[in-house]
Write an enzyme that holds these catalytic residues in place. Structure first.
Site, PDB file in Angstrom:
ATOM      1  N   CYS A  74     -66.072  47.634 104.129  1.00 51.26           N
ATOM      2  CA  CYS A  74     -65.735  46.817 102.962  1.00 51.26           C
ATOM      3  C   CYS A  74     -65.494  47.763 101.793  1.00 51.26           C
ATOM      4  CB  CYS A  74     -66.910  45.880 102.667  1.00 51.26           C
ATOM      5  SG  CYS A  74     -66.698  44.848 101.214  1.00 51.26           S
ATOM      6  N   CYS A 187     -58.341  46.367 101.445  1.00 51.61           N
ATOM      7  CA  CYS A 187     -59.445  45.425 101.692  1.00 51.61           C
ATOM      8  C   CYS A 187     -59.396  45.137 103.182  1.00 51.61           C
ATOM      9  CB  CYS A 187     -59.211  44.150 100.882  1.00 51.61           C
ATOM     10  SG  CYS A 187     -60.295  42.785 101.336  1.00 51.61           S
TER      11      CYS A 187
HETATM   12  N1  DGL Z   1     -63.401  42.923 102.890  1.00 54.89           N
HETATM   13  C1  DGL Z   1     -63.728  43.358 101.613  1.00 54.89           C
HETATM   14  C2  DGL Z   1     -63.094  44.659 101.187  1.00 54.89           C
HETATM   15  O1  DGL Z   1     -62.716  45.464 102.016  1.00 54.89           O
HETATM   16  C3  DGL Z   1     -64.026  42.405 100.490  1.00 54.89           C
HETATM   17  C4  DGL Z   1     -63.545  40.996 100.476  1.00 54.89           C
HETATM   18  C5  DGL Z   1     -64.313  40.132  99.506  1.00 54.89           C
HETATM   19  O2  DGL Z   1     -65.394  39.704  99.881  1.00 54.89           O
HETATM   20  O3  DGL Z   1     -63.849  39.890  98.385  1.00 54.89           O
HETATM   21  O4  DGL Z   1     -63.001  44.943 100.024  1.00 54.89           O
END
Ligand code: DGL
Length: 257
Positions: A74, A187
């Protein structure tokens, strides 16, 4: 630490499954414990303090399960928490950041025009400001928060073309896409849109993400510590989520496979 111990992989929700499935195919001997925090997703619109608190709770849980390393699958949680997590825990903590370097390097010295699609928090945090400072002197970088692309995955609407294309038009119609060299998927939720982006963007635009780089880094770190799982080990992946509904469980398995 036993080399057969598991690797903990987490995300705000389902996005990190895109990382877990790549770890599984690149490192088939490893045991992976995946934790998605869908009950608290999205992280991208929270404060760094909130995301830090949630990230610490997840890593603490992994440490109690004796993992040998943690991958923060993340970009948002990495921005908010990686420094403090590394200071607090002894095990390796592998983070992620938008693959802006990779996108700029594709220009082989020619200035690049790059859109970085990520969460609001990632694009607002210090870590990204540092990246921008490094690369914006020679390149033109556009930062594009895309919160709906997180929501669509979490709601299980990724298969709905109309919803996906409406979101892509909303976020990218403002750009002269013909003049763009690369779009960075900054993301982990956005990795699942790769085919949609390919269809949506002009064919000369590169689509870049940091998953492979993160996995190479994980492999190197484990190798240096002599903690890669033995080649005789048959790896596994266990999915869990703070949202224990059947819907999330089914969706997780679908995204993994
Ligand atoms: N999957 C996440 C990232 O790589 C974040 C998504 C979220 O919860 O806003 O930043």
């Amino acid at each position: 630490m036993s080399s057969s111990a598991a690797i903990g992989v987490f995300d705000s929700g389902l996005g990190g499954i895109s990382v877990a499935r790549e770890i599984r195919s690149a490192m088939p001997n490893e045991h992976i414990l995946y934790f998605g925090d869908s009950a608290n997703a999205p992280y991208g619109i929270k404060t760094p303090e909130e995301v830090k608190k949630l990230s610490f709770a997840i890593v603490e849980r992994f440490v109690n399960l004796n993992v040998k390393a943690v991958v923060i699958a993340c970009n948002t949680a990495t921005s908010a928490a990686v420094k403090d997590l590394r200071a607090h825990y002894d095990i390796p903590i592998i983070g992620m950041e938008p693959a802006l370097k990779l996108a700029c390097d594709l220009g082989k010295g020619e200035p690049q025009r790059v859109i970085v699609a990520a969460t609001e928090l990632t694009l607002r945090e210090r870590k990204f400001a540092d990246l921008l400072q490094r690369f914006s002197q020679n390149n033109t970088i556009f930062s594009r928060p895309c919160p709906d692309l997180v929501r669509i995955v979490e709601q299980g609407e990724l298969g709905n073309r109309d919803i996906v294309f409406a979101a892509l038009h909303k976020y990218f119609d403002d750009y002269d896409l013909e003049s763009i060299d690369s779009v960075v998927l900054g993301c982990t939720h956005f990795i699942f849109y790769r085919d949609y982006f390919r269809e949506f963007l002009p064919s000369n635009v590169n689509i870049v993400d940091g998953n492979a780089g993160t996995i190479n880094h994980l492999r190197e770190v484990l190798f240096e510590r002599s903690e890669l799982a033995p080649q005789t080990e048959i790896g596994s992946i266990t999915l869990s989520n703070s949202d224990t509904s059947n819907r999330i469980s089914v969706l997780s398995k679908t995204l993994l496979n």
